[in-house]
Motif scaffolding. Structure first.
Motif, PDB file in Angstrom:
ATOM      1  N   VAL A  32       2.734 -23.769  -5.149  1.00 13.79           N
ATOM      2  CA  VAL A  32       2.632 -22.316  -5.314  1.00 13.79           C
ATOM      3  C   VAL A  32       3.936 -21.752  -5.863  1.00 13.79           C
ATOM      4  O   VAL A  32       4.967 -22.414  -5.848  1.00 13.79           O
ATOM      5  N   GLN A  33       3.884 -20.498  -6.302  1.00  8.63           N
ATOM      6  CA  GLN A  33       5.049 -19.786  -6.796  1.00  8.63           C
ATOM      7  C   GLN A  33       5.514 -18.776  -5.764  1.00  8.63           C
ATOM      8  O   GLN A  33       4.713 -18.220  -5.019  1.00  8.63           O
ATOM      9  N   ALA A  34       6.806 -18.512  -5.754  1.00  6.59           N
ATOM     10  CA  ALA A  34       7.350 -17.464  -4.895  1.00  6.59           C
ATOM     11  C   ALA A  34       6.952 -16.107  -5.466  1.00  6.59           C
ATOM     12  O   ALA A  34       6.817 -15.949  -6.681  1.00  6.59           O
ATOM     13  N   THR A  35       6.734 -15.145  -4.583  1.00 12.67           N
ATOM     14  CA  THR A  35       6.430 -13.772  -4.998  1.00 12.67           C
ATOM     15  C   THR A  35       7.377 -12.819  -4.273  1.00 12.67           C
ATOM     16  O   THR A  35       8.046 -13.218  -3.325  1.00 12.67           O
ATOM     17  N   CYS A  36       7.437 -11.591  -4.709  1.00 14.28           N
ATOM     18  CA  CYS A  36       8.247 -10.515  -4.113  1.00 14.28           C
ATOM     19  C   CYS A  36       9.748 -10.735  -4.280  1.00 14.28           C
ATOM     20  O   CYS A  36      10.549 -10.084  -3.615  1.00 14.28           O
ATOM     21  N   GLN A  37      10.149 -11.643  -5.182  1.00 14.79           N
ATOM     22  CA  GLN A  37      11.570 -11.892  -5.392  1.00 14.79           C
ATOM     23  C   GLN A  37      12.305 -10.665  -5.920  1.00 14.79           C
ATOM     24  O   GLN A  37      13.507 -10.525  -5.703  1.00 14.79           O
ATOM     25  N   GLU A  38      11.584  -9.789  -6.593  1.00 15.42           N
ATOM     26  CA  GLU A  38      12.207  -8.573  -7.124  1.00 15.42           C
ATOM     27  C   GLU A  38      12.675  -7.639  -6.013  1.00 15.42           C
ATOM     28  O   GLU A  38      13.462  -6.724  -6.252  1.00 15.42           O
ATOM     29  N   HIS A  39      12.222  -7.855  -4.781  1.00 14.80           N
ATOM     30  CA  HIS A  39      12.609  -7.016  -3.646  1.00 14.80           C
ATOM     31  C   HIS A  39      13.801  -7.584  -2.871  1.00 14.80           C
ATOM     32  O   HIS A  39      14.245  -6.980  -1.903  1.00 14.80           O
ATOM     33  N   ILE A  40      14.329  -8.737  -3.279  1.00 12.01           N
ATOM     34  CA  ILE A  40      15.461  -9.333  -2.566  1.00 12.01           C
ATOM     35  C   ILE A  40      16.746  -8.606  -2.958  1.00 12.01           C
ATOM     36  O   ILE A  40      17.094  -8.535  -4.129  1.00 12.01           O
ATOM     37  N   ALA A  41      17.444  -8.067  -1.950  1.00 16.91           N
ATOM     38  CA  ALA A  41      18.725  -7.396  -2.179  1.00 16.91           C
ATOM     39  C   ALA A  41      19.859  -8.409  -2.139  1.00 16.91           C
ATOM     40  O   ALA A  41      20.782  -8.346  -2.951  1.00 16.91           O
ATOM     41  N   SER A  42      19.821  -9.336  -1.178  1.00 11.40           N
ATOM     42  CA  SER A  42      20.831 -10.397  -1.120  1.00 11.40           C
ATOM     43  C   SER A  42      20.287 -11.582  -0.338  1.00 11.40           C
ATOM     44  O   SER A  42      19.597 -11.418   0.658  1.00 11.40           O
ATOM     45  N   GLU A  43      20.606 -12.753  -0.859  1.00 18.72           N
ATOM     46  CA  GLU A  43      20.207 -13.985  -0.198  1.00 18.72           C
ATOM     47  C   GLU A  43      21.404 -14.543   0.553  1.00 18.72           C
ATOM     48  O   GLU A  43      22.536 -14.432   0.086  1.00 18.72           O
ATOM     49  N   PRO A  44      21.166 -15.160   1.700  1.00 16.77           N
ATOM     50  CA  PRO A  44      22.284 -15.702   2.463  1.00 16.77           C
ATOM     51  C   PRO A  44      22.855 -16.951   1.803  1.00 16.77           C
ATOM     52  O   PRO A  44      22.175 -17.630   1.041  1.00 16.77           O
ATOM     53  N   ARG A  45      24.090 -17.218   2.119  1.00 24.61           N
ATOM     54  CA  ARG A  45      24.705 -18.458   1.665  1.00 24.61           C
ATOM     55  C   ARG A  45      24.154 -19.585   2.521  1.00 24.61           C
ATOM     56  O   ARG A  45      24.144 -19.512   3.746  1.00 24.61           O
ATOM     57  N   VAL A  46      23.656 -20.618   1.880  1.00 22.82           N
ATOM     58  CA  VAL A  46      23.125 -21.769   2.602  1.00 22.82           C
ATOM     59  C   VAL A  46      24.306 -22.650   2.982  1.00 22.82           C
ATOM     60  O   VAL A  46      25.146 -22.972   2.147  1.00 22.82           O
ATOM     61  N   THR A  47      24.362 -23.018   4.259  1.00 21.34           N
ATOM     62  CA  THR A  47      25.484 -23.803   4.767  1.00 21.34           C
ATOM     63  C   THR A  47      25.000 -25.175   5.239  1.00 21.34           C
ATOM     64  O   THR A  47      23.797 -25.437   5.289  1.00 21.34           O
ATOM     65  N   ALA A  48      25.935 -26.003   5.629  1.00 16.22           N
ATOM     66  CA  ALA A  48      25.586 -27.330   6.146  1.00 16.22           C
ATOM     67  C   ALA A  48      24.700 -27.216   7.383  1.00 16.22           C
ATOM     68  O   ALA A  48      23.859 -28.081   7.630  1.00 16.22           O
ATOM     69  N   GLN A  49      24.863 -26.151   8.161  1.00  9.25           N
ATOM     70  CA  GLN A  49      24.030 -25.959   9.354  1.00  9.25           C
ATOM     71  C   GLN A  49      22.571 -25.709   9.003  1.00  9.25           C
ATOM     72  O   GLN A  49      21.701 -25.869   9.852  1.00  9.25           O
ATOM     73  N   ASP A  50      22.300 -25.310   7.769  1.00 13.32           N
ATOM     74  CA  ASP A  50      20.918 -25.094   7.334  1.00 13.32           C
ATOM     75  C   ASP A  50      20.225 -26.405   6.982  1.00 13.32           C
ATOM     76  O   ASP A  50      19.023 -26.424   6.772  1.00 13.32           O
ATOM     77  N   GLU A 102      18.123 -10.377   2.966  1.00 12.25           N
ATOM     78  CA  GLU A 102      17.992  -8.917   3.010  1.00 12.25           C
ATOM     79  C   GLU A 102      17.154  -8.448   1.822  1.00 12.25           C
ATOM     80  O   GLU A 102      17.382  -8.865   0.690  1.00 12.25           O
ATOM     81  N   PHE A 103      16.194  -7.582   2.125  1.00 14.33           N
ATOM     82  CA  PHE A 103      15.328  -7.013   1.101  1.00 14.33           C
ATOM     83  C   PHE A 103      15.689  -5.553   0.886  1.00 14.33           C
ATOM     84  O   PHE A 103      16.300  -4.913   1.746  1.00 14.33           O
ATOM     85  N   VAL A 104      15.298  -5.015  -0.257  1.00 15.11           N
ATOM     86  CA  VAL A 104      15.571  -3.629  -0.599  1.00 15.11           C
ATOM     87  C   VAL A 104      14.917  -2.714   0.442  1.00 15.11           C
ATOM     88  O   VAL A 104      13.737  -2.886   0.770  1.00 15.11           O
ATOM     89  N   GLN A 105      15.710  -1.790   0.972  1.00 11.38           N
ATOM     90  CA  GLN A 105      15.177  -0.821   1.925  1.00 11.38           C
ATOM     91  C   GLN A 105      14.056  -0.021   1.258  1.00 11.38           C
ATOM     92  O   GLN A 105      14.186   0.391   0.122  1.00 11.38           O
ATOM     93  N   GLY A 106      12.963   0.144   1.949  1.00 11.28           N
ATOM     94  CA  GLY A 106      11.827   0.897   1.429  1.00 11.28           C
ATOM     95  C   GLY A 106      10.807   0.060   0.677  1.00 11.28           C
ATOM     96  O   GLY A 106       9.711   0.531   0.393  1.00 11.28           O
ATOM     97  N   ALA A 107      11.156  -1.185   0.353  1.00 15.03           N
ATOM     98  CA  ALA A 107      10.211  -2.054  -0.362  1.00 15.03           C
ATOM     99  C   ALA A 107       9.092  -2.471   0.589  1.00 15.03           C
ATOM    100  O   ALA A 107       9.343  -2.941   1.689  1.00 15.03           O
ATOM    101  N   LYS A 108       7.855  -2.251   0.133  1.00 10.06           N
ATOM    102  CA  LYS A 108       6.690  -2.618   0.932  1.00 10.06           C
ATOM    103  C   LYS A 108       5.782  -3.531   0.133  1.00 10.06           C
ATOM    104  O   LYS A 108       5.549  -3.304  -1.050  1.00 10.06           O
ATOM    105  N   ALA A 109       5.300  -4.575   0.795  1.00  8.36           N
ATOM    106  CA  ALA A 109       4.363  -5.506   0.159  1.00  8.36           C
ATOM    107  C   ALA A 109       3.592  -6.199   1.281  1.00  8.36           C
ATOM    108  O   ALA A 109       4.196  -6.746   2.206  1.00  8.36           O
ATOM    109  N   PRO A 110       2.269  -6.171   1.210  1.00  5.79           N
ATOM    110  CA  PRO A 110       1.476  -6.749   2.299  1.00  5.79           C
ATOM    111  C   PRO A 110       1.430  -8.268   2.309  1.00  5.79           C
ATOM    112  O   PRO A 110       1.168  -8.874   3.345  1.00  5.79           O
TER     113      PRO A 110
END
Length: 126
Positions: A32-50, A102-110
């Motif tokens: 499958v493909q990812a969706t709603c990526q346009e609503h991402i405000a910031s992605e976390p840094r992936v660390t060794a603990q992940d 973190e996603f954009v404040q106010g972004a809604k998607a079911p």
């Protein structure tokens, strides 16, 4: 992808390759493909603990698919793992990464789909 994110991704990959003798396993395909990526405000840094301890030092190719919704709060709501390969390895860490996204404040998607890949994985074509 910004140059800082790219640099961090390369550094993380080099860390695993050097410290854990990580080699790419066989290439697998994400169905499958990812969706709603346009609503991402910031992605976390992936660390060794992940990276799950059971996966360290192993040849791994994996993906996790998570369904979630956005209610305008800036966080993913009701995340549910809908697919993963291999099963039982990256689900918890991927849920944690999505929780820190973190996603954009106010972004809604079911209905949204989050796809995280590890190792050699071919993503679904658009």
């Amino acid at each position: 992808m910004g140059s800082r994110k790219l640099k961090n991704s390369i550094l993380l990959l080099l860390f695993f390759a050097a410290d854990h003798a990580l080699a790419a396993g066989p290439v697998i395909e994400v169905p499958v493909q990812a969706t709603c990526q346009e609503h991402i405000a910031s992605e976390p840094r992936v660390t060794a603990q992940d990276w799950p301890k059971r996966a360290r030092g192993r040849e791994i190719s994996a993906y996790v698919v998570i369904s979630y919704s956005l209610d305008g709060s800036g966080k993913a709501m009701s995340p549910t793992v809908t697919d993963s390969k291999p099963k039982g390895l990256f689900e918890e860490s991927t849920l944690g990464i999505l929780e820190r996204t973190e996603f954009v404040q106010g972004a809604k998607a079911p209905s949204c789909t989050y796809v995280r890949t590890y190792g050699s994985v071919k993503r679904a074509e658009r």
